[in-house]
Scaffold this active site. Sequence first.
Site, PDB file in Angstrom:
ATOM      1  N   GLY A  85      43.186  27.891  56.125  1.00 51.15           N
ATOM      2  CA  GLY A  85      41.788  27.265  55.614  1.00 51.15           C
ATOM      3  C   GLY A  85      42.286  26.221  54.760  1.00 51.15           C
ATOM      4  CE  LYS A 118      45.711  30.887  47.742  1.00 56.49           C
ATOM      5  NZ  LYS A 118      46.662  30.673  48.889  1.00 56.49           N
ATOM      6  CB  ALA A 130      46.357  25.310  52.314  1.00 58.24           C
ATOM      7  CG  ASP A 131      44.829  32.194  51.928  1.00 56.61           C
ATOM      8  OD1 ASP A 131      45.594  32.500  50.970  1.00 56.61           O
ATOM      9  OD2 ASP A 131      44.564  32.802  52.881  1.00 56.61           O
ATOM     10  CB  THR A 132      48.616  30.484  56.136  1.00 56.68           C
ATOM     11  OG1 THR A 132      48.293  28.855  55.905  1.00 56.68           O
ATOM     12  CG2 THR A 132      48.856  30.409  57.772  1.00 56.68           C
TER      13      THR A 132
END
Length: 195
Positions: A105, A51, A68-70
């Site tokens: 992340g 991203k 970010a990634d969750t």
Amino acid sequence: MNIILASTSPRRRELLDQIGLDYKVVSPDVDETVGDNMAPWAVVEELSLRKARAAAAHCAPGDLVIAADTVVALEGTVLGKPHDGRDAFQMLSALSGNRHQVYTGVTIIRGEQVLTGHEMTTVTFRETDPAEIEDYIATGEPMDKAGAYGIQGMGALFIQGIDGDYHNVMGLPLYRLGRMLARLGVDPIARAAGR
């Protein structure tokens, strides 16, 4: 220097607002397919990096990009966003009475500098019954959230406790983000004070 948030998540915007960052939003279009055997922490680091790189490709060289990634992981199995109500019901039923992990992340890109890391928080769900799960799904809240619940909304009623960063469960670990920004010479408190 512009700060770019590579996410349209309202929760991530709220969290950047909370720490006083002035930012612009870019919605990167990335392939979120990952290998089946990747560890949850590796999934979120990889996706946050994708991203950030996608957003950085459309920004000025001096801009700072945050992505970010969750994901939610139950016994090592990654639970993303539910596809439909039935999927949400299965996720919430599996979480009921159990402890699970939330991984986020975070990647920051500024010019040639790239920082990537992750945060993990353990969440304990109380026992829930099928009727209250159905009612929760009917509110619509679970449908755009990893693991089918939002700690900042009605989903908080299911959470017995957490061990770790609360903001991580919302989708952006502010402590880790602050430390990463500091490594790049960005101090949100000083910026808010006009320095």
